[in-house]
Design a protein around this motif. Structure first.
Motif, short mmCIF file in Angstrom:
data_model
loop_
_atom_site.label_atom_id
_atom_site.label_comp_id
_atom_site.label_asym_id
_atom_site.label_seq_id
_atom_site.Cartn_x
_atom_site.Cartn_y
_atom_site.Cartn_z
N LYS A 11 6.93 -15.87 -16.47
CA LYS A 11 7.00 -16.18 -15.05
C LYS A 11 5.86 -15.50 -14.31
O LYS A 11 5.56 -14.34 -14.54
N THR A 12 5.22 -16.23 -13.40
CA THR A 12 4.14 -15.71 -12.58
C THR A 12 4.67 -15.43 -11.18
O THR A 12 5.26 -16.30 -10.55
N THR A 13 4.47 -14.20 -10.73
CA THR A 13 4.94 -13.84 -9.40
C THR A 13 4.01 -14.41 -8.35
O THR A 13 2.81 -14.17 -8.38
N PRO A 14 4.52 -15.22 -7.42
CA PRO A 14 3.66 -15.79 -6.37
C PRO A 14 3.04 -14.69 -5.51
O PRO A 14 3.60 -13.60 -5.37
N ASN A 15 1.88 -15.02 -4.93
CA ASN A 15 1.22 -14.05 -4.06
C ASN A 15 2.10 -13.63 -2.90
O ASN A 15 2.01 -12.51 -2.40
N SER A 16 2.96 -14.55 -2.47
CA SER A 16 3.82 -14.25 -1.32
C SER A 16 4.82 -13.15 -1.63
O SER A 16 5.36 -12.52 -0.74
N GLU A 17 5.06 -12.90 -2.96
CA GLU A 17 6.01 -11.87 -3.34
C GLU A 17 5.33 -10.54 -3.65
O GLU A 17 5.99 -9.58 -4.02
N ALA A 18 4.00 -10.51 -3.57
CA ALA A 18 3.28 -9.27 -3.86
C ALA A 18 3.61 -8.20 -2.82
O ALA A 18 3.87 -8.49 -1.66
N ALA A 19 3.60 -6.95 -3.30
CA ALA A 19 3.92 -5.85 -2.40
C ALA A 19 2.85 -5.74 -1.31
O ALA A 19 1.66 -5.90 -1.58
N PRO A 20 3.24 -5.52 -0.06
CA PRO A 20 2.26 -5.42 1.02
C PRO A 20 1.38 -4.19 0.86
O PRO A 20 1.79 -3.20 0.24
N ALA A 21 0.17 -4.23 1.40
CA ALA A 21 -0.74 -3.10 1.31
C ALA A 21 -0.19 -1.93 2.11
O ALA A 21 0.47 -2.11 3.14
N ILE A 22 -0.47 -0.72 1.62
CA ILE A 22 -0.03 0.48 2.33
C ILE A 22 -0.88 0.65 3.59
O ILE A 22 -2.08 0.38 3.59
N ALA A 23 -0.27 1.07 4.65
CA ALA A 23 -0.98 1.27 5.92
C ALA A 23 -2.08 2.31 5.75
O ALA A 23 -1.97 3.25 4.96
N THR A 24 -3.15 2.14 6.50
CA THR A 24 -4.27 3.08 6.47
C THR A 24 -3.96 4.29 7.33
O THR A 24 -3.37 4.17 8.41
N CYS A 25 -4.36 5.46 6.84
CA CYS A 25 -4.27 6.66 7.68
C CYS A 25 -5.34 6.56 8.78
O CYS A 25 -6.53 6.43 8.48
N THR A 26 -4.92 6.57 10.02
CA THR A 26 -5.82 6.42 11.17
C THR A 26 -5.50 7.53 12.18
O THR A 26 -4.52 8.25 12.03
N PRO A 27 -6.32 7.64 13.25
CA PRO A 27 -6.00 8.63 14.28
C PRO A 27 -4.63 8.40 14.93
O PRO A 27 -4.09 9.32 15.55
N LYS A 28 -4.05 7.19 14.79
CA LYS A 28 -2.76 6.91 15.40
C LYS A 28 -1.59 7.46 14.58
O LYS A 28 -0.53 7.73 15.13
N ASN A 29 -1.75 7.57 13.26
CA ASN A 29 -0.64 8.05 12.44
C ASN A 29 -0.98 9.28 11.59
O ASN A 29 -0.22 9.67 10.71
#
Length: 239
Positions: free
Chosen positions: A92-110
């Protein structure tokens, strides 16, 4: 004597008549296509045509050779229940839509960045970024540095690239080392007061800049470098 002779002639005539009768019967049987009782069957078998013989030989399996069997459809096992016992199935091939989302970038806001001096190695500074948010963030690549608002960013040491991106849970820290000087005598060091620290995302694009006050007497000749973000202080200051 005469009587015996007459009797002998009569017997001979009787025998001759019987012989003639048997011969006539045999001829009649032959003419009618019948055979006398007890006669042997000498009729030859019916002739077989060449086409019939070839067809018969083609239908019979060749000696010592298995009969040809129909190959089952792909993905089905012969004699199985239709799914072939999972034979021939593609993973079975996992569709791209099921891929884990990218981790948020560390920015001056967080996150929060600070700079500090270190005793070893000499002519080095230490950058520390702390995740101040409520979710994980990633410290991608190396920070872009600008001393006193310079247009060009400070060189990045490629040899310091870690095996994986440093991901910070809330409250955790990542580190980058700053070498202030290159080879002695190449450029005259110039003192700087402020340091611009630009965090970047997974595409190495700017995600905001923080301006920090440098330790007193900080001087750089523009030939130093900054490392990639590291998970511990030792790796950040080993170059």
């Amino acid at each position: 004597m005469r009587t015996n002779r007459i009797r002998t002639i009569a017997l001979a005539a009787t025998a001759l008549a019987a012989t003639l009768s048997l011969t006539a019967c045999g001829g009649e049987d032959k003419a009618m296509g019948t055979k006398p009782a007890g006669a042997a069957d000498t009729a030859a078998p019916a002739a077989t045509s060449t086409d019939d013989k070839a067809q018969s030989e083609s239908d019979a399996p060749e000696a010592g050779k298995p009969e040809t069997q129909t190959v089952p459809a792909e993905g089905k096992h012969a004699g199985g229940n239709g799914d072939g016992g999972n034979q021939g199935k593609k993973p079975k091939t996992t569709p791209n839509s099921e891929a884990a989302p990218a981790i948020a970038t560390c920015t001056p806001k967080n996150s929060r960045v600070k700079v500090s001096s270190v005793s070893r190695p000499i002519n080095h500074l230490l950058l520390t970024v702390t995740n101040t948010g409520s979710t994980n963030c990633a410290a991608y690549y190396a920070p872009f540095l600008r001393f006193d608002g310079a247009q060009a960013v400070y060189p990045v040491l490629d040899d310091s690239k870690p095996q994986a991106v440093v991901t910070l849970a809330p409250g955790e820290e990542a580190y980058a080392g700053i070498a202030l000087l290159g080879e002695p005598g190449e450029n005259e060091p110039v003192e700087s007061d402020n340091l611009g620290v630009i965090m970047v995302d997974r595409n190495n694009q700017s995600k905001g800049e923080s301006t920090l006050k440098l330790p007193a007497g900080t001087a750089t000749d523009g030939l130093g470098f900054v490392t990639y973000w590291q998970s511990d202080v030792e790796n950040a200051l080993m170059y």
